[in-house]
Design a protein around this motif. Sequence first.
Motif, PDB file in Angstrom:
ATOM      1  N   ASP A 115       0.893  -0.929  -0.161  1.00  0.00           N
ATOM      2  CA  ASP A 115      -0.047   0.139  -0.015  1.00  0.00           C
ATOM      3  C   ASP A 115       0.862   1.255  -0.086  1.00  0.00           C
ATOM      4  OD1 ASP A 115      -2.446  -1.434   0.147  1.00  0.00           O
ATOM      5  OD2 ASP A 115      -2.006  -1.810   2.309  1.00  0.00           O
ATOM      6  N   VAL A 116       0.514   2.359  -0.922  1.00  0.00           N
ATOM      7  CA  VAL A 116       1.241   3.605  -0.826  1.00  0.00           C
ATOM      8  C   VAL A 116       1.020   4.338   0.453  1.00  0.00           C
ATOM      9  CG1 VAL A 116       2.059   5.416  -2.224  1.00  0.00           C
ATOM     10  CG2 VAL A 116       1.277   3.218  -3.434  1.00  0.00           C
ATOM     11  N   PRO A 117       2.114   4.709   1.122  1.00  0.00           N
ATOM     12  CA  PRO A 117       1.861   5.324   2.085  1.00  0.00           C
ATOM     13  C   PRO A 117       1.480   7.001   1.762  1.00  0.00           C
ATOM     14  CG  PRO A 117       4.066   4.323   2.422  1.00  0.00           C
ATOM     15  CD  PRO A 117       3.526   4.055   1.079  1.00  0.00           C
ATOM     16  N   PHE A 118       0.758   7.647   2.780  1.00  0.00           N
ATOM     17  CA  PHE A 118       0.201   8.667   2.437  1.00  0.00           C
ATOM     18  C   PHE A 118       1.424   9.770   2.000  1.00  0.00           C
ATOM     19  CE2 PHE A 118      -0.864  13.104   3.738  1.00  0.00           C
ATOM     20  CZ  PHE A 118      -2.029  13.445   3.013  1.00  0.00           C
ATOM     21  N   GLU A 119       2.371   9.699   2.746  1.00  0.00           N
ATOM     22  CA  GLU A 119       3.586  10.596   2.789  1.00  0.00           C
ATOM     23  C   GLU A 119       4.691  10.282   1.719  1.00  0.00           C
ATOM     24  OE1 GLU A 119       3.100   8.497   5.306  1.00  0.00           O
ATOM     25  OE2 GLU A 119       2.945   9.589   7.141  1.00  0.00           O
ATOM     26  N   ALA A 120       4.293   9.155   0.691  1.00  0.00           N
ATOM     27  CA  ALA A 120       5.195   8.923  -0.244  1.00  0.00           C
ATOM     28  C   ALA A 120       5.231   9.827  -1.360  1.00  0.00           C
ATOM     29  CB  ALA A 120       4.509   7.253  -0.975  1.00  0.00           C
ATOM     30  N   THR A 121       6.218  10.014  -1.868  1.00  0.00           N
ATOM     31  CA  THR A 121       6.472  10.871  -3.252  1.00  0.00           C
ATOM     32  C   THR A 121       6.999  10.116  -4.362  1.00  0.00           C
ATOM     33  OG1 THR A 121       8.838  11.079  -2.673  1.00  0.00           O
ATOM     34  CG2 THR A 121       7.061  12.881  -1.895  1.00  0.00           C
ATOM     35  N   LYS A 123       5.827   6.624  -6.565  1.00  0.00           N
ATOM     36  CA  LYS A 123       4.738   5.604  -6.888  1.00  0.00           C
ATOM     37  C   LYS A 123       5.032   4.181  -6.725  1.00  0.00           C
ATOM     38  CE  LYS A 123       2.477   8.259 -10.544  1.00  0.00           C
ATOM     39  NZ  LYS A 123       1.600   8.315 -11.889  1.00  0.00           N
ATOM     40  N   LYS A 124       6.326   3.829  -6.857  1.00  0.00           N
ATOM     41  CA  LYS A 124       7.131   2.535  -6.513  1.00  0.00           C
ATOM     42  C   LYS A 124       8.187   2.713  -5.781  1.00  0.00           C
ATOM     43  CE  LYS A 124       6.570  -0.921  -9.439  1.00  0.00           C
ATOM     44  NZ  LYS A 124       6.676  -1.814 -10.654  1.00  0.00           N
ATOM     45  N   PRO A 125       8.462   2.044  -4.815  1.00  0.00           N
ATOM     46  CA  PRO A 125       9.593   2.277  -3.808  1.00  0.00           C
ATOM     47  C   PRO A 125      10.669   1.309  -4.311  1.00  0.00           C
ATOM     48  CG  PRO A 125       8.397   0.457  -2.797  1.00  0.00           C
ATOM     49  CD  PRO A 125       7.556   0.742  -4.176  1.00  0.00           C
ATOM     50  N   THR A 126      11.889   1.958  -3.970  1.00  0.00           N
ATOM     51  CA  THR A 126      13.310   1.336  -4.213  1.00  0.00           C
ATOM     52  C   THR A 126      13.423   0.221  -2.913  1.00  0.00           C
ATOM     53  OG1 THR A 126      14.416   2.796  -3.275  1.00  0.00           O
ATOM     54  CG2 THR A 126      14.149   3.154  -5.444  1.00  0.00           C
ATOM     55  N   VAL A 127      14.055  -0.833  -3.304  1.00  0.00           N
ATOM     56  CA  VAL A 127      14.071  -1.909  -2.224  1.00  0.00           C
ATOM     57  C   VAL A 127      15.154  -2.233  -1.815  1.00  0.00           C
ATOM     58  CG1 VAL A 127      13.223  -4.236  -1.782  1.00  0.00           C
ATOM     59  CG2 VAL A 127      11.656  -2.856  -3.229  1.00  0.00           C
ATOM     60  N   GLN A 128      15.568  -2.313  -0.636  1.00  0.00           N
ATOM     61  CA  GLN A 128      16.900  -2.708  -0.135  1.00  0.00           C
ATOM     62  C   GLN A 128      16.508  -3.954   0.869  1.00  0.00           C
ATOM     63  OE1 GLN A 128      18.984   0.152   2.183  1.00  0.00           O
ATOM     64  NE2 GLN A 128      20.321  -1.444   2.919  1.00  0.00           N
ATOM     65  N   LEU A 129      17.194  -5.036   0.741  1.00  0.00           N
ATOM     66  CA  LEU A 129      17.217  -6.447   1.356  1.00  0.00           C
ATOM     67  C   LEU A 129      18.309  -6.477   2.425  1.00  0.00           C
ATOM     68  CD1 LEU A 129      16.108  -9.111  -1.348  1.00  0.00           C
ATOM     69  CD2 LEU A 129      14.727  -7.570  -0.006  1.00  0.00           C
ATOM     70  N   GLN A 130      17.788  -6.791   3.866  1.00  0.00           N
ATOM     71  CA  GLN A 130      18.800  -7.243   4.620  1.00  0.00           C
ATOM     72  C   GLN A 130      18.350  -8.720   5.163  1.00  0.00           C
ATOM     73  OE1 GLN A 130      19.501  -4.246   7.905  1.00  0.00           O
ATOM     74  NE2 GLN A 130      19.553  -2.995   6.485  1.00  0.00           N
ATOM     75  N   GLY A 139      10.793   7.604  -1.276  1.00  0.00           N
ATOM     76  CA  GLY A 139      11.119   9.052  -1.573  1.00  0.00           C
ATOM     77  C   GLY A 139      10.918   9.921  -0.297  1.00  0.00           C
ATOM     78  N   ALA A 140       9.828  10.257   0.325  1.00  0.00           N
ATOM     79  CA  ALA A 140       9.862  11.166   1.498  1.00  0.00           C
ATOM     80  C   ALA A 140       9.767  10.316   2.901  1.00  0.00           C
ATOM     81  CB  ALA A 140       8.435  12.003   1.323  1.00  0.00           C
ATOM     82  N   LEU A 141       9.804   9.099   2.623  1.00  0.00           N
ATOM     83  CA  LEU A 141      10.093   8.227   3.634  1.00  0.00           C
ATOM     84  C   LEU A 141      10.637   6.810   3.567  1.00  0.00           C
ATOM     85  CD1 LEU A 141       6.917   6.562   5.260  1.00  0.00           C
ATOM     86  CD2 LEU A 141       6.876   7.583   3.009  1.00  0.00           C
ATOM     87  N   THR A 142      11.222   6.163   4.399  1.00  0.00           N
ATOM     88  CA  THR A 142      11.769   4.847   4.414  1.00  0.00           C
ATOM     89  C   THR A 142      10.771   3.925   5.214  1.00  0.00           C
ATOM     90  OG1 THR A 142      13.767   5.444   3.677  1.00  0.00           O
ATOM     91  CG2 THR A 142      13.426   3.384   4.619  1.00  0.00           C
ATOM     92  N   GLU A 143      10.156   3.145   4.613  1.00  0.00           N
ATOM     93  CA  GLU A 143       9.508   2.031   5.437  1.00  0.00           C
ATOM     94  C   GLU A 143      10.335   0.566   5.811  1.00  0.00           C
ATOM     95  OE1 GLU A 143       4.739   0.431   5.335  1.00  0.00           O
ATOM     96  OE2 GLU A 143       5.840   0.998   3.442  1.00  0.00           O
ATOM     97  N   THR A 144      10.426   0.411   7.140  1.00  0.00           N
ATOM     98  CA  THR A 144      11.262  -0.426   7.674  1.00  0.00           C
ATOM     99  C   THR A 144      10.178  -1.709   8.102  1.00  0.00           C
ATOM    100  OG1 THR A 144      13.037   0.955   8.325  1.00  0.00           O
ATOM    101  CG2 THR A 144      13.224  -1.349   9.148  1.00  0.00           C
TER     102      THR A 144
END
Length: 323
Positions: A115-121, A123-130, A139-144
């Motif tokens: 789901d796209v967060p309200f604060e997102a700038t 449309k599709k996030p970049t993904v980092q895997l740990q 963009g405007a926020l990082t979801e962890t």
Amino acid sequence: MPGEETTELSLTPHSTAPQFWTATVAESKFYWYDLLAGGGPLPDFRDPVGRYLRRMQFALDGTMEKRLLYFLIARPRVRIDTHRNVSWGFFSLKLTIPILLGAAERKSTLTIDLDVPFEATLKKPTVQLQDKFLLLNWGALTETLSIHDLIQRYQPEPTFPSTVLYVGQTHDPAGKLAKGLSPLVNRLRESVMDENDTFLLIQRMDVKVETTARDMSEEASVRTQTDLIEGALIRYFEGPAPRARKEVELGTRRERLEELQKTYLLERLTVDLGFKDADAFHELTSEHVPIARRHLFECVFDHGTPELKTLSAAGRPLVELKN
């Protein structure tokens, strides 16, 4: 969570009438204990994972001054496979994440609909895997999100059981549990950590009392209620001879429960761990009880020893948790 410590008078008046208690879940929250175990320094708050861990520890710290129940839970080990790539669905935010299951690290995948967060700038996030975390940069926020956050949120059907290893109370002014420094909990964790991840399930209970007694002094405190419910749950999940507890502790608890039962003329305690919209993580089991999303039983105390009887859920509507 509410559930503040309440200290009773040293000479509590005896109840003038029998009491019947029904304990139901008011709040319920899982925390991945492994992330804090050992008490090492947490990453900087400027790091997304550091923020996640510090918020988690802050939330746990808030329970240490209260009389809440916790269950130490083991679930099969799951990690994100950082050597494989994620994949996206066509024209959607359906993301497939490579994962490794169990100690053998069997390859599998987990597919989620973002789901796209309200604060997102973006449309599709970049993904980092740990190995334990998925980071989504909008963009405007990082979801962890931890791998177990993803499983709990996006897999409604039970994939693994949640095995109860131990039942306790959160009250701990030193905050050892929140810091991952509880010696007993860490020993139990180490005994299963090769194949399992461990969690704290923290619950606040509502207790409804049926009695003809009217004097306010005859009402049990939160501490008393929690002590009696804890005793019943220890017997239910850990069995008649809990291996993680010394005989001195068991004897002291029997004496305490007998005293409380006589003081409040507690005839019957009914415990119901079910609630509406409970997710698959709440499929609880142990060596002594079969897996179920709703555990419902009746307890009477015989000289401080809990005697249990499983109840049918028929005609007993599930409670709805308070937000």
